[in-house]
Design a protein around this motif. Structure first.
Motif, short mmCIF file in Angstrom:
data_model
loop_
_atom_site.label_atom_id
_atom_site.label_comp_id
_atom_site.label_asym_id
_atom_site.label_seq_id
_atom_site.Cartn_x
_atom_site.Cartn_y
_atom_site.Cartn_z
N PRO A 1 0.45 -1.58 -0.16
CA PRO A 1 -0.08 -0.12 -0.38
C PRO A 1 0.68 1.26 -0.13
O PRO A 1 0.29 2.49 -0.16
CB PRO A 1 -1.08 -0.23 1.52
CG PRO A 1 -1.29 -1.24 1.49
CD PRO A 1 0.39 -1.78 0.98
N TYR B 1 -2.56 -5.23 5.45
CA TYR B 1 -2.73 -4.75 6.81
C TYR B 1 -3.14 -6.19 7.51
O TYR B 1 -2.41 -7.31 7.32
CB TYR B 1 -4.32 -4.63 7.45
CG TYR B 1 -5.98 -5.81 6.82
CD1 TYR B 1 -5.82 -6.77 8.03
CD2 TYR B 1 -6.18 -5.87 5.55
CE1 TYR B 1 -6.59 -7.69 7.58
CE2 TYR B 1 -6.97 -6.86 5.24
CZ TYR B 1 -7.14 -7.54 5.89
OH TYR B 1 -7.88 -9.25 5.95
N LYS C 1 -8.30 -4.57 12.84
CA LYS C 1 -6.94 -4.14 10.99
C LYS C 1 -6.20 -2.98 11.37
O LYS C 1 -6.42 -1.76 11.89
CB LYS C 1 -7.77 -4.03 10.50
CG LYS C 1 -8.46 -5.35 9.96
CD LYS C 1 -9.18 -5.44 8.54
CE LYS C 1 -10.11 -6.16 7.60
NZ LYS C 1 -10.61 -5.97 6.47
N TYR C 2 -4.96 -2.97 11.60
CA TYR C 2 -3.87 -2.53 11.88
C TYR C 2 -2.66 -1.97 10.37
O TYR C 2 -2.04 -3.23 9.52
CB TYR C 2 -2.56 -2.76 12.50
CG TYR C 2 -3.00 -2.11 14.14
CD1 TYR C 2 -3.07 -1.22 14.48
CD2 TYR C 2 -3.45 -3.51 15.06
CE1 TYR C 2 -3.53 -1.52 16.20
CE2 TYR C 2 -3.75 -3.83 16.05
CZ TYR C 2 -4.12 -2.95 16.19
OH TYR C 2 -4.72 -2.31 17.96
N TYR C 3 -3.08 -1.39 9.98
CA TYR C 3 -2.54 -0.45 8.22
C TYR C 3 -0.89 -0.15 8.45
O TYR C 3 -0.80 0.62 7.94
CB TYR C 3 -4.16 0.00 7.83
CG TYR C 3 -4.94 0.00 7.53
CD1 TYR C 3 -4.83 -1.06 6.56
CD2 TYR C 3 -5.36 -0.09 8.73
CE1 TYR C 3 -6.48 -1.48 6.10
CE2 TYR C 3 -7.17 -0.67 8.42
CZ TYR C 3 -7.24 -1.63 7.11
OH TYR C 3 -8.76 -1.52 7.44
N GLU D 1 -3.25 3.26 4.01
CA GLU D 1 -5.03 2.01 3.47
C GLU D 1 -5.29 2.71 2.80
O GLU D 1 -5.31 3.80 2.08
CB GLU D 1 -5.33 2.29 4.96
CG GLU D 1 -7.04 2.10 4.70
CD GLU D 1 -7.94 2.40 5.83
OE1 GLU D 1 -8.98 2.10 5.85
OE2 GLU D 1 -7.29 3.45 6.81
N GLY D 2 -5.46 1.73 1.22
CA GLY D 2 -6.51 1.76 0.35
C GLY D 2 -5.55 2.23 -0.62
O GLY D 2 -5.91 2.68 -1.95
#
Length: 286
Positions: free
Chosen positions: A163, A194, A204-206, A210-211
């Motif tokens: 990511p 994640y 959930k730990y990114y 994220e995304g």
């Protein structure tokens, strides 16, 4: 540069005549888990009933022997027709430079030698009838990538990234390379998406952002084929020679890989139905 649409195109080698589709797994940079994705994609497709082959085209850093638990003394044989016979593991036919070179030795070759080896693995191997040949490409956009697109009619490419922005920037380059040589990008896989602690299954730990893959896919107008979490079991399974989809099929990573394989197969089917077959291209230099 790539040839124009009106330029006569070279044909794929005769040894690949019974391969229905060719799927390249690529990344713009190393360390994003591309080979893990390729291995689990191949095994998941085989589990679904497909006849599958996996070519480890990363000549300098082959991972398939370790990930599939192939011992150092097991080598491919040559048949009566002087073709290399792929090894078989978990229902997948395998070829890798790692089967031919001692894993303690470095492959110190210039580009033409590497290209010749890749062509041999493609055109002078007894792949037989396959529904899908998965090609695990090295990172980047160099000699091996160009050799592949010149040699086989790639059905499409799966681009793997993590990511964070630095990986996504390189993933864009990989996508642009395939666009330049008229190979459809089937979609993006976000690896290490994640982390979920075993004792906190709802969290959930990114760790890497994220995304990112979703934004990249939207920008490029391609689907997200999967988001694979970080799990210790995935690393352990690869090191022990059994892809996670077999080693721990109930794990979150295994389920993500299976869903990714299903989406990839659906994209291949859609691309085959809606677009004319891709042909090997001719690279012209000026």
């Amino acid at each position: 540069m790539a040839d124009s649409p009106d330029t006569p195109r070279p044909q794929a080698p005769a040894g690949l005549g019974n391969v229905k589709t060719f799927v390249a797994v690529a990344s713009g940079k190393g360390g994003v888990g591309k080979s893990t994705v390729a291995a689990n994609l191949a095994v998941a497709l085989a589990q679904s009933g497909q006849k599958v082959g996996l070519l480890d085209a990363d000549v300098y850093g082959p991972s398939v022997p370790l990930m599939f638990g192939v011992p150092a003394d097991e080598k491919p044989r040559v048949n009566e027709g002087r073709q290399i016979v792929p090894l078989m593991r978990y229902g997948v036919k395998l070829l890798s430079m790692g089967f031919l070179v001692d894993d303690a030795r470095a492959v110190i070759w210039r580009g033409p030698m590497v290209s010749s080896a890749v062509r041999q693995f493609l055109g002078q191997a007894a792949w037989g009838e396959l529904d899908t040949l998965v090609l695990d490409l090295p990172p980047g956009t160099g000699d091996i990538q160009l050799t592949i697109v010149q040699t086989v009619p790639l059905t499409g490419a799966v681009v793997v990234s993590t990511p964070q922005d630095v990986a996504l920037a390189d993933a864009r380059k990989a996508v642009k390379m395939f666009e330049n040589v008229h190979v459809p990008v089937l979609g993006v896989v976000e690896n290490m998406a994640y982390f979920t602690p075993p004792d906190l299954p709802d969290r959930k730990y990114y760790l890497f952002g994220e995304g990112g893959a979703q934004r990249l896919a939207a920008e490029l107008d391609v689907p997200v084929l999967g988001a694979v979490p970080i799990e210790q079991a995935t690393r352990e399974a690869g090191d022990q020679g059994t892809p996670i989809v077999l080693a721990e099929p109930e794990s979150a990573s295994a389920q993500a890989f299976v869903e990714m394989a299903q989406r990839t197969a659906a994209e291949v089917e859609r691309r085959t139905a809606e677009q004319p077959p891709t042909q090997p291209i001719e690279i012209l230099y000026k």
